[in-house]
Write an enzyme that holds these catalytic residues in place. Sequence first.
Site, PDB file in Angstrom:
ATOM      1  N   ASP A  64       0.833  -1.195   0.000  1.00  0.00           N
ATOM      2  CA  ASP A  64       0.000   0.000   0.000  1.00  0.00           C
ATOM      3  C   ASP A  64       0.873   1.253   0.000  1.00  0.00           C
ATOM      4  O   ASP A  64       1.659   1.471   0.932  1.00  0.00           O
ATOM      5  CB  ASP A  64      -0.897  -0.031   1.227  1.00  0.00           C
ATOM      6  CG  ASP A  64      -1.891   1.097   1.198  1.00  0.00           C
ATOM      7  OD1 ASP A  64      -2.524   1.286   0.146  1.00  0.00           O
ATOM      8  OD2 ASP A  64      -2.029   1.809   2.204  1.00  0.00           O
ATOM      9  N   THR A  97      -2.978   5.021  -4.098  1.00  0.00           N
ATOM     10  CA  THR A  97      -2.034   5.874  -3.372  1.00  0.00           C
ATOM     11  C   THR A  97      -0.636   5.812  -3.985  1.00  0.00           C
ATOM     12  O   THR A  97       0.090   6.798  -3.955  1.00  0.00           O
ATOM     13  CB  THR A  97      -1.974   5.473  -1.886  1.00  0.00           C
ATOM     14  OG1 THR A  97      -1.710   4.081  -1.803  1.00  0.00           O
ATOM     15  CG2 THR A  97      -3.278   5.758  -1.189  1.00  0.00           C
ATOM     16  N   THR A  98      -0.271   4.657  -4.536  1.00  0.00           N
ATOM     17  CA  THR A  98       1.036   4.569  -5.189  1.00  0.00           C
ATOM     18  C   THR A  98       0.996   5.374  -6.480  1.00  0.00           C
ATOM     19  O   THR A  98       1.935   6.112  -6.803  1.00  0.00           O
ATOM     20  CB  THR A  98       1.364   3.097  -5.538  1.00  0.00           C
ATOM     21  OG1 THR A  98       1.056   2.293  -4.412  1.00  0.00           O
ATOM     22  CG2 THR A  98       2.813   2.929  -5.892  1.00  0.00           C
ATOM     23  N   ASP A 394      -8.810  -0.771   1.268  1.00  0.00           N
ATOM     24  CA  ASP A 394      -8.811  -0.149  -0.068  1.00  0.00           C
ATOM     25  C   ASP A 394     -10.077  -0.558  -0.824  1.00  0.00           C
ATOM     26  O   ASP A 394     -10.778   0.276  -1.392  1.00  0.00           O
ATOM     27  CB  ASP A 394      -7.604  -0.610  -0.896  1.00  0.00           C
ATOM     28  CG  ASP A 394      -6.320   0.108  -0.496  1.00  0.00           C
ATOM     29  OD1 ASP A 394      -6.315   0.692   0.597  1.00  0.00           O
ATOM     30  OD2 ASP A 394      -5.345   0.073  -1.267  1.00  0.00           O
TER      31      ASP A 394
HETATM   32  N1  LIG Z   1      -3.995  -6.476 -15.093  1.00  0.00           N
HETATM   33  C1  LIG Z   1      -3.350  -5.314 -15.128  1.00  0.00           C
HETATM   34  N2  LIG Z   1      -2.574  -4.976 -16.153  1.00  0.00           N
HETATM   35  C2  LIG Z   1      -1.918  -3.798 -16.177  1.00  0.00           C
HETATM   36  N3  LIG Z   1      -1.983  -2.884 -15.212  1.00  0.00           N
HETATM   37  C3  LIG Z   1      -2.746  -3.157 -14.152  1.00  0.00           C
HETATM   38  C4  LIG Z   1      -3.486  -4.390 -14.055  1.00  0.00           C
HETATM   39  N4  LIG Z   1      -4.167  -4.382 -12.891  1.00  0.00           N
HETATM   40  C5  LIG Z   1      -3.869  -3.207 -12.292  1.00  0.00           C
HETATM   41  N5  LIG Z   1      -3.037  -2.464 -13.050  1.00  0.00           N
HETATM   42  C6  LIG Z   1      -2.516  -1.148 -12.738  1.00  0.00           C
HETATM   43  O1  LIG Z   1      -1.848  -1.206 -11.506  1.00  0.00           O
HETATM   44  C7  LIG Z   1      -1.995   0.007 -10.820  1.00  0.00           C
HETATM   45  C8  LIG Z   1      -2.473  -0.254  -9.435  1.00  0.00           C
HETATM   46  O2  LIG Z   1      -1.419  -0.793  -8.691  1.00  0.00           O
HETATM   47  P1  LIG Z   1      -1.409  -0.787  -7.131  1.00  0.00           P
HETATM   48  O3  LIG Z   1      -2.713  -1.268  -6.602  1.00  0.00           O
HETATM   49  O4  LIG Z   1      -0.171  -1.497  -6.715  1.00  0.00           O
HETATM   50  O5  LIG Z   1      -1.198   0.719  -6.771  1.00  0.00           O
HETATM   51  P2  LIG Z   1      -2.237   1.834  -6.355  1.00  0.00           P
HETATM   52  O6  LIG Z   1      -3.627   1.341  -6.546  1.00  0.00           O
HETATM   53  O7  LIG Z   1      -1.835   3.073  -7.064  1.00  0.00           O
HETATM   54  O8  LIG Z   1      -1.904   2.091  -4.853  1.00  0.00           O
HETATM   55  P3  LIG Z   1      -2.379   1.308  -3.549  1.00  0.00           P
HETATM   56  O9  LIG Z   1      -3.205   0.151  -3.999  1.00  0.00           O
HETATM   57  O10 LIG Z   1      -1.081   0.912  -2.949  1.00  0.00           O
HETATM   58  O11 LIG Z   1      -3.117   2.307  -2.759  1.00  0.00           O
HETATM   59  C9  LIG Z   1      -2.999   0.839 -11.583  1.00  0.00           C
HETATM   60  O12 LIG Z   1      -2.333   1.845 -12.283  1.00  0.00           O
HETATM   61  C10 LIG Z   1      -3.636  -0.153 -12.515  1.00  0.00           C
HETATM   62  O13 LIG Z   1      -4.025   0.485 -13.684  1.00  0.00           O
HETATM   63 MG   LIG Z   2      -4.381  -0.417  -5.669  1.00  0.00          MG
END
Ligand SMILES: Nc1ncnc2c1ncn2[C@@H]1O[C@H](COP(=O)(O)OP(=O)(O)OP(=O)(O)O)[C@@H](O)[C@H]1O
Ligand SMILES: [Mg+2]
Length: 422
Positions: A64, A97-98, A394
Site C-alpha cells: 500500500d 495511493t502509489t 482499499d
Molecule cells: N492487469 C493489469 N494490467 C496492467 N496494469 C494493471 C493491471 N491491474 C492493475 N493495473 C494497474 O496497476 C496500478 C495499481 O497498482 P497498485 O494497486 O499497486 O497501486 P495503487 O492502486 O496506485 O496504490 P495502492 O493500492 O497501494 O493504494 C494501476 O495503475 C492499474 O491500472
Molecule cells: Mg491499488
Amino acid sequence: MAAMMQPQIILLKEGTDTSQGKAQLVSNINACTAVADVVRSTLGPRGMDKLIHDDKGTVTISNDGATIMKLLDIVHPAAKILVDIAKSQDSEVGDGTTTVVLLAAEFLREAKPFIEDGVHPQNLIRSFRNASYKAIQKVKELAKSIEGQSLEEKKRLLSKCAATTLSSKLIGGEKEFFASMVVDAVGAIGDGDRLNMIGIKKVPGGTMRDSFLVNGVAFKKTFSYAGFEQQPKKFLNPKILLLNIELELKSEKENAEIRLSDPSQYQSIVDAEWNIIYDKLDKCVQSGAKVVLSRLAIGDLATQYFADRDIFCAGRVAEEDLLRVAAATGGTVQTSVNNVVDEVLGTCEHFEERQVGNERFNIFSGCPSGRTATIVLRGGADQFIEEAERSLHDAIMIVRRATKNSTVVAGGGAIDVRFYHI
Ligand SMILES: Nc1ncnc2c1ncn2[C@@H]1O[C@H](COP(=O)(O)OP(=O)(O)OP(=O)(O)O)[C@@H](O)[C@H]1O
Ligand SMILES: [Mg+2]
C-alpha cells in the site's frame, strides 16, 4: 508615506537555507523523484511488496503506497509533500495511493528539462492545468454509469471494482472471494457514511478462505472471571443490556475514606457495600436482559451471579465494539442500572460464543437495524493478516465510492493506456 519607502527587512534565523531559483527547484524535483523510486516497484499486479522496519524493530510488509510513504522517514521538505498526497488519496479514495505519488513525481521529472531551459514555472503550471482539464473531460466521456442496472448487475460490477483493487495485493489470489465479501459488507451498512460500522477482526492461523463475514457484530471474547464457563453461550432473540459501569465489589470503595470509632460498625460498612452491588445486579436481571456487556470490568461476583441466572456477560468490551453492538442491536449504552426500560435494551436474532481458530468470539447476528458488518480475517502470520486488512480497506473504500458516484471506468491499466493516446 515614509514607512512605505523603507526597504523591507526580513529577519531569518541563523543557519536558514535561503537557496532559491532554478537550482533549488531542480533539487526539489530530484528529492521527489528519489522518494517515488522507492514505491515504484510496488505498482501494479506484478509489483512487489516492501518490508519496512523501524528503530523499535516493528516490521511491516506492505504494497500500500500510503502505508509505505507514512513509514518512510522523509526529511526533505519538498519530498514530504508526496507523503501528504498519498495520505489524502488514502483518506478520500482509499486506493491509488502509489499511483498518485508516481504521477506527481513523473510530472515533476517531465518538467525538469523545461525548468533547466528557463521556462517559467507559472507557464508549466498552466500547461499541467490544461492537461488535467482535458483528462477529466475524457474520463467523463469514457465513464460508464451503473445507475439503473438491476441489483444483481450492480453487485457484479461492484465486485469487479473490488477485485481490481485487490488484484495488486497479497490476497490477490483470492480476489473473487474477498471482493464479494466486501460488496456484501458495504451493502450491509447502508447509506450512512460510517465506515467504522464495518469491523475487521484478525485471527492468525487457518487459511484465507476460512475468513467469513458476520452480518452484525463480532468481537474477541474479553477477559472473564470464574463462573463464566457456567454461563450459557447461545441465545435466540436475547435482550441485550449495554453498560458503561463497573460491576465489581471493589468499585464502591475506591473514593471513600471512612473513620470508625467502634469496630463493630465495620461489618455494617462491608454489608452496605455488598448490598449496593447486589442491588445493581438485581436491576440488571430484572431488566430481562440475557446478555450484559460493559465497557468496564464485570468482576467475579457479578459473573457468578449472572451464571446462576442463565445470563451471559462480558466486561471490558472495547468502546468501538460496544458502540457497534449498540448501533446494530438498537440498544443504548447506559451509565446507570436504575430505570432500565425496554427501549434501551438491544436485541438480535442470534447470539453465540464461537471458537474461531485459537480465539473465542462473541457473535451477534441477524441484527434488526442491519447497519453493521464484521469481517473475520484468517490466514498465516500476523504481518500477512495486517496487510490483508489494509488491502480490504482499499477495496471497501472503492466499493463505497462506486455506490455513491455510480460511474466507473475500466481499470487494470486500460484507462492509463487510453490517455497515452490522447
Ligand atoms: N492487469 C493489469 N494490467 C496492467 N496494469 C494493471 C493491471 N491491474 C492493475 N493495473 C494497474 O496497476 C496500478 C495499481 O497498482 P497498485 O494497486 O499497486 O497501486 P495503487 O492502486 O496506485 O496504490 P495502492 O493500492 O497501494 O493504494 C494501476 O495503475 C492499474 O491500472
Ligand atoms: Mg491499488
